[in-house]
Design a protein around this motif. Structure first.
Motif, PDB file in Angstrom:
ATOM      1  N   THR A  39      31.638   9.411  42.736  1.00  0.00           N
ATOM      2  CA  THR A  39      32.882   9.930  43.289  1.00  0.00           C
ATOM      3  C   THR A  39      33.393  11.137  42.520  1.00  0.00           C
ATOM      4  O   THR A  39      33.078  11.328  41.338  1.00  0.00           O
ATOM      5  N   GLN A  92      39.947  11.110  48.466  1.00  0.00           N
ATOM      6  CA  GLN A  92      39.339  11.904  49.537  1.00  0.00           C
ATOM      7  C   GLN A  92      37.922  11.421  49.863  1.00  0.00           C
ATOM      8  O   GLN A  92      37.033  12.214  50.135  1.00  0.00           O
ATOM      9  N   LEU A  93      37.717  10.106  49.828  1.00  0.00           N
ATOM     10  CA  LEU A  93      36.386   9.570  50.103  1.00  0.00           C
ATOM     11  C   LEU A  93      35.991   9.704  51.570  1.00  0.00           C
ATOM     12  O   LEU A  93      34.837   9.439  51.919  1.00  0.00           O
ATOM     13  N   ASN A  94      36.921  10.111  52.429  1.00  0.00           N
ATOM     14  CA  ASN A  94      36.598  10.301  53.845  1.00  0.00           C
ATOM     15  C   ASN A  94      36.049  11.695  54.134  1.00  0.00           C
ATOM     16  O   ASN A  94      35.765  12.034  55.285  1.00  0.00           O
ATOM     17  N   ASN A  95      35.856  12.538  53.082  1.00  0.00           N
ATOM     18  CA  ASN A  95      35.267  13.863  53.286  1.00  0.00           C
ATOM     19  C   ASN A  95      34.478  14.258  52.042  1.00  0.00           C
ATOM     20  O   ASN A  95      34.439  13.531  51.039  1.00  0.00           O
TER      21      ASN A  95
END
Length: 309
Positions: free
Chosen positions: A179, A184-187
């Protein structure tokens, strides 16, 4: 031999490992290994740890210890590769057809100022379901503030791997991500790297013995110049060759597609020519990239004396 001509480099190396195991009872033991090498003298403690069995079920380990996780063999994907450089406390609990594992790592140079933010915490759950091994794992790395050099910061890690045997061939796949920003793990802004390895392995216990391992790796690094890379690696070998069944040969090939470069290594080992010794010879060829015009060829041979005492 390369574009600049021929080069000859003789060499000598001596290495010695002293290992011990002290079993106090079935519940408590101590193990360690000490390495020494020459001609450039070095003496290191490679491992020194205790193991403790609680209630005949919970395994506790503490100290300096090497730990290897992950099914891939050719492409390094061990999220605990740095364990031996830290003080480690690990727990393993067998459950049903699998186990739960937890590992705590703390850098020895920060013991003077104990700080939870400098600790790494790793966890995994592995189970076998319908002859398929499934493992989920994750690692919380030290906070950014705990790094002396912020450029060395590595985000948290998560992943999954699956392994199953088909007609005697071990087949496995592993995906892990590092990470960058948890919010902002959705992009793409949420990740430093996403790495996937697929491979299969087979070894025949025959005479001669034959085995091979093939792996394909895809790496996605959205914030680097080389965003995507595809690699393939092959390793194979044959042993128990010759009249005395004392010869083995092997080959390894690695190739990076995006740069069209790689290396090929051929090796041959013969045992028994001299007492406690094996004759090792190898040929390495580097091609593509910096060696696209003229491949670099390295040929080596030597006698390795090895014995236990």
């Amino acid at each position: 031999w390369d574009a600049t001509g021929y080069h000859f480099v003789p060499g000598f190396e001596f290495s010695n490992t002293l290992s011990f195991t002290a079993r106090i009872s079935k519940n408590l033991g101590i193990q360690g290994s000490f390495d020494m090498s020459l001609p450039k003298f070095s003496f290191t403690v490679s491992e020194l740890y205790f193991d403790y069995l609680i209630f005949d079920r919970l395994y506790l380990f503490g100290g300096k210890r090497k730990i290897t996780w992950g099914y891939p063999r050719l492409f390094s994907a061990n999220i605990l590769e740095d364990a031996v450089n830290n003080i480690v406390l690990s727990l393993d609990l067998p459950v049903w057809t699998g186990s739960f594992s937890a590992v705590f790592l703390y850098p020895p140079d920060k013991f003077d100022s104990m700080n939870v933010g400098s600790m790494s915490v790793v966890g995994a759950a592995e189970f076998v379901i319908f002859d398929t091994a499934i493992k989920l794992f994750g690692r919380k790395n030290p906070s950014l503030e705990s790094y002396d050099n912020p450029e060395k910061y590595v985000g948290h890690i998560g992943g999954m791997e699956i392994k199953r045997s088909f007609w005697g061939v071990d087949t496995y796949i592993q995906t892990l991500f590092v990470t960058k920003d948890l919010s902002q793990l959705n992009n793409n802004n949420g990740y430093q790297k996403v790495n996937t390895v697929f491979g299969f392995y087979k070894w025949w216990e025959t005479t001669p013995k034959v085995g091979f391992n093939v792996e394909y790796q895809h790496t996605y690094t959205p914030h680097e110049e080389l965003v995507q890379s595809h690699r393939v690696s092959f390793a194979g070998g044959v042993s128990r060759l010759g009249k005395n069944k004392n010869t083995k040969i092997g080959i390894e090939w690695n190739h990076l597609f995006v740069k069209n470069e790689g290396d090929v290594t051929l090796a041959c080992v013969v045992n028994g020519l001299f007492p406690h010794a094996e004759w090792q010879s190898g040929l390495e060829i580097l091609y593509g990239g910096a060696h696209s015009i003229q491949p670099k060829i390295t040929l080596g041979t030597g006698l390795k004396i090895k014995f236990d005492y």
